[in-house]
Write a protein that holds these residues in place. Structure first.
Motif, PDB file in Angstrom:
ATOM      1  N   THR A  68      -7.685  -1.971  12.373  1.00 40.56           N
ATOM      2  CA  THR A  68      -8.526  -0.898  12.241  1.00 40.56           C
ATOM      3  C   THR A  68      -7.625   0.407  11.957  1.00 40.56           C
ATOM      4  OG1 THR A  68      -8.783  -0.611  14.761  1.00 40.56           O
ATOM      5  CG2 THR A  68     -10.686  -1.467  13.120  1.00 40.56           C
ATOM      6  N   TYR A  69      -6.294   0.425  12.836  1.00 41.88           N
ATOM      7  CA  TYR A  69      -5.535   1.672  12.858  1.00 41.88           C
ATOM      8  C   TYR A  69      -4.897   1.609  11.561  1.00 41.88           C
ATOM      9  CZ  TYR A  69      -6.589   2.676  17.650  1.00 41.88           C
ATOM     10  OH  TYR A  69      -7.410   3.133  18.888  1.00 41.88           O
ATOM     11  N   LEU A  70      -4.403   0.641  11.027  1.00 41.86           N
ATOM     12  CA  LEU A  70      -3.634   0.456   9.602  1.00 41.86           C
ATOM     13  C   LEU A  70      -4.677   1.093   8.494  1.00 41.86           C
ATOM     14  CD1 LEU A  70      -1.508  -2.554   9.747  1.00 41.86           C
ATOM     15  CD2 LEU A  70      -0.715  -0.168   9.456  1.00 41.86           C
ATOM     16  N   THR A  71      -5.994   0.447   8.864  1.00 41.77           N
ATOM     17  CA  THR A  71      -7.170   1.030   7.948  1.00 41.77           C
ATOM     18  C   THR A  71      -7.171   2.282   7.683  1.00 41.77           C
ATOM     19  OG1 THR A  71      -7.761  -1.195   7.909  1.00 41.77           O
ATOM     20  CG2 THR A  71      -9.299   0.522   7.012  1.00 41.77           C
ATOM     21  N   ALA A  72      -7.304   2.981   9.075  1.00 42.36           N
ATOM     22  CA  ALA A  72      -7.675   4.389   9.198  1.00 42.36           C
ATOM     23  C   ALA A  72      -6.330   5.271   8.620  1.00 42.36           C
ATOM     24  CB  ALA A  72      -7.781   4.641  10.679  1.00 42.36           C
ATOM     25  N   MET A  73      -5.275   4.749   8.641  1.00 43.07           N
ATOM     26  CA  MET A  73      -4.049   5.492   8.302  1.00 43.07           C
ATOM     27  C   MET A  73      -4.037   5.548   6.571  1.00 43.07           C
ATOM     28  SD  MET A  73      -0.025   4.824   9.083  1.00 43.07           S
ATOM     29  CE  MET A  73       0.279   3.237   7.982  1.00 43.07           C
ATOM     30  N   PRO A  85      -3.496  -4.372   1.196  1.00 40.84           N
ATOM     31  CA  PRO A  85      -2.863  -5.664   1.647  1.00 40.84           C
ATOM     32  C   PRO A  85      -1.183  -5.628   1.065  1.00 40.84           C
ATOM     33  CG  PRO A  85      -4.808  -6.236   0.354  1.00 40.84           C
ATOM     34  CD  PRO A  85      -4.462  -4.769   0.322  1.00 40.84           C
ATOM     35  N   ALA A  86      -0.824  -5.192  -0.096  1.00 40.44           N
ATOM     36  CA  ALA A  86       0.582  -5.024  -0.104  1.00 40.44           C
ATOM     37  C   ALA A  86       1.338  -3.956   0.512  1.00 40.44           C
ATOM     38  CB  ALA A  86       0.776  -5.068  -1.605  1.00 40.44           C
ATOM     39  N   LEU A  87       0.385  -2.941   0.677  1.00 39.96           N
ATOM     40  CA  LEU A  87       1.171  -1.579   1.478  1.00 39.96           C
ATOM     41  C   LEU A  87       1.352  -2.155   2.638  1.00 39.96           C
ATOM     42  CD1 LEU A  87       1.689   1.342   1.779  1.00 39.96           C
ATOM     43  CD2 LEU A  87      -0.406   1.571   2.276  1.00 39.96           C
TER      44      LEU A  87
END
Length: 136
Positions: A68-73, A85-87
């Motif tokens: 969720t934190y990666l998604t929020a970033m 996904p690649a990022l």
């Protein structure tokens, strides 16, 4: 913000961003952006603040490759769903390489967060340019 005023001629806005984070967590950058649009990109400050504030959780999710934190970033940076996904995989690889360098594990959390910021900035400016609306 204060950082942009202190480092007005810097080609790389990193000094300004880091200065804003150190001095006031970017609040002057956000408020001064209204009156001086050319003195800092709000997305840069938001991304830097997000990484600094959530580094521990981001570090855990980077190791897992998702969360969720990666998604929020990615939301803060305006990254397309298709690029994520690649990022995330690239961030994971780059951050692991940073951890493998001598002395990285001994850095404090702020220094490791700064390193992650540079990693994200470089990826979104190069490999993922155009896939995120906010080039960090």
């Amino acid at each position: 913000g204060i950082g942009a005023m202190v480092f007005p001629k810097a080609k790389d806005r990193t000094f300004a961003i880091i200065s804003n984070i150190i001095w006031d967590l970017g609040t002057t950058a956000v408020s001064s952006k209204i009156s001086s649009a050319d003195s800092g990109k709000g997305e840069e400050v938001q991304t830097a603040m997000f990484i600094k504030s959530n580094y521990g959780s981001l570090e855990t999710e980077i190791a897992m490759g998702q969360g969720t934190y990666l998604t929020a970033m990615a939301d803060v940076m305006g990254c397309s769903q298709a690029a994520r996904p690649a990022l995330f995989s690239s961030i994971r690889s780059e951050h692991a390489a940073n951890f493998a360098t001598a002395g990285f594990a001994q850095l404090d959390e702020t220094q490791r967060a700064e390193s992650l910021y540079y990693t994200v900035r470089d990826l979104t400016s190069n490999e993922f340019a155009g896939q995120c609306t906010a080039t960090v």
